[in-house]
Design a protein around this motif. Sequence first.
Motif: not given
Length: 624
Positions: A66-74, A285-290
């Motif tokens: 999921h390249p376009f999923k949000k990883f970090i919101v800051f 990262i392990e879960r692949g969430n935000t």
Amino acid sequence: MCTLLYTILAGLAVLPLFLYLRNPYFVQDVRYTLTCLVIGLRLERVKKSKPLYTMLDCFLDRVKKHPFKKFIVFEDSSYTYRDVDRQSNRIARLLRQRAGLTEGDTVAVLMGNEPAYVYVWLALAKLGCAAALLNYNIRAKSLMQCFSCSGAKVLLTVAELRGAVDEVLPALREQSVSVFVLGQEEQAEQMTEGVKSLSSSMVQQASDLPLDPQLRSKATLKTPTLYIYTSGTTGLPKAAVINHERLTMAASMQAIAGVTGDDIVYVYLPLYHTAGFVMGLAGSIERGNTVVLRRKFSASQFWDDCRKYNVTVIQYIGEIMRYLCNTPKKDNDRQHKVRLALGNGIRADTWSEFLERFGDVRICECYGATEGNIGFLNYIGKVGAIGRENFLHKAGFPYALIQYDTEREEPVRNSRGFCVRVPTGETGLLVAKISQRTPFSGYAKSPQQTDKKKLKDAFVKGDQYFNSGDLLRIDHEGFVYFMDRIGDTFRWKGENVATTEVCDHLIMVECIEEANVYGVKVPGHEGRIGMAALKLKENAEFDSKATYEHVKSSLPSYARPRFIRIQNSLDVTGTYKQMKVKLAAEGFEPSTIRDQLFYLEDNTGYIPMTQEIYNSIRDGKLRL
Ligand SMILES: *[C@@H]1O[C@H](CO)[C@@H](O)[C@H](O)[C@H]1NC(C)=O
């Protein structure tokens, strides 16, 4: 025949009832056991995979998926998995080129929480380098001590922390350390020799193409990938070695607690600690969430952030939950999507208050030391417990609570020289067996300290146990409770304070001859606050100003002794160890202590302790 069948069927029908009566947590126990089994099997597969599958590989898989999923919101920006991957490629290339990093090098990172922290760590992982995560609150001698014990030859920091680095620059230069400052303009480079820039424009100009996996091909499960500092329970801060195996295992904590890929996790705890970095960031990262990343905790902004970013999972340390409960009540206290709180150290009364006020949040207490080989998880939500015994867990991770002599400060041994298990329901020292499956990777460059944490010949000749330094109690239902911490460390505001380190600083003050530092309990607070018993030099007066100046400039606020007690001589035990237990129990109440007492008033300094101050602290009017 018929009767027999009937009996069996009836028996089966009442079986759930029977199990429930014997154990009301049966369903949750089974669910937890199954989760652990699934995750355990997956971990085994990961551990056996060739080539090695690291946390970085896991991240790269998420980028692919999921390249376009949000990883970090800051703050007001967000970065997708692909953004973060590309940015870390740039930094990796720049670091390779400018710092000449190659596989196996260690880089010390002195940064606050910001997206660049994540880029830097991933960049280092892409180069096969380990990152030593320095606490950005420490300064001067402590900073050097931490830096040196990681074995790093490169220090990476950001422009905001230049001041702290400049202070130790001569010492760094002596060890021919190269310093790189992220976000510092190139022109600044000419100003200080040995401090190089990694400016934003340099980063942007670097290529964002993936790095060759060959650059990190030598790693094994046992290769260190992180060093996280802990004062453990003894002595100065030490760098706990987190190898790939440990990181992968510890990052499964979110999964075990039931966090999913759809969750949004609020990470505000410092990334230099295990909670923030391993459980928070690596777990996500392990879960692949935000991840909603925040520079620092703010009690007043906490719920607004949760609402603004639709946070579903929060992390905590006990103090944080109390700060949240102490904020003024608001109508929208229950308007949020937080469903799970994952952390450690919440007190039973705060726990109940939190639930009552902020609604139906599942609080999942966990227990584990950064360097430890054992952990517990309270998956039931039983108020006050830090975990629950589970037969599967017990079989996989053998541990015991043993009798501990608090005066002699060592485990009790029986006539045959072995440790003694405490009966169920009683308090004992937690020790966990060191084995292939449950290794203790120890501290960097400190075989002595590593050895000190090992308890040998505990139950049979030749065995080895990890000494957690924590006193726990396990009740008849199998719930685990934290009772106290022993040894040369106490915990305040979520930070471990090494008493020896505070002592070392105190005796540098002119008037002080000897110091004994310990933690005292404060009503209504978790942990213990710092207190020092001092013996002054002959004919010297307590120089409150000099002491305050020194303490302020050399120790982070959580480590400064809040109370000082002047003694004519410091008590020592039969083996000349300083007596802490008795002093800690005596506390800081002026009416019961005949010695002169001082209190550290914020922004003022040490002032004589009075009954009024004591009363205000006891009644919660004076916040420490
Ligand atoms: C939060 O969720 C609401 C409703 O599901 C949605 O309208 C909003 O855009 C979300 N906010 C963010 C920052 O994702």
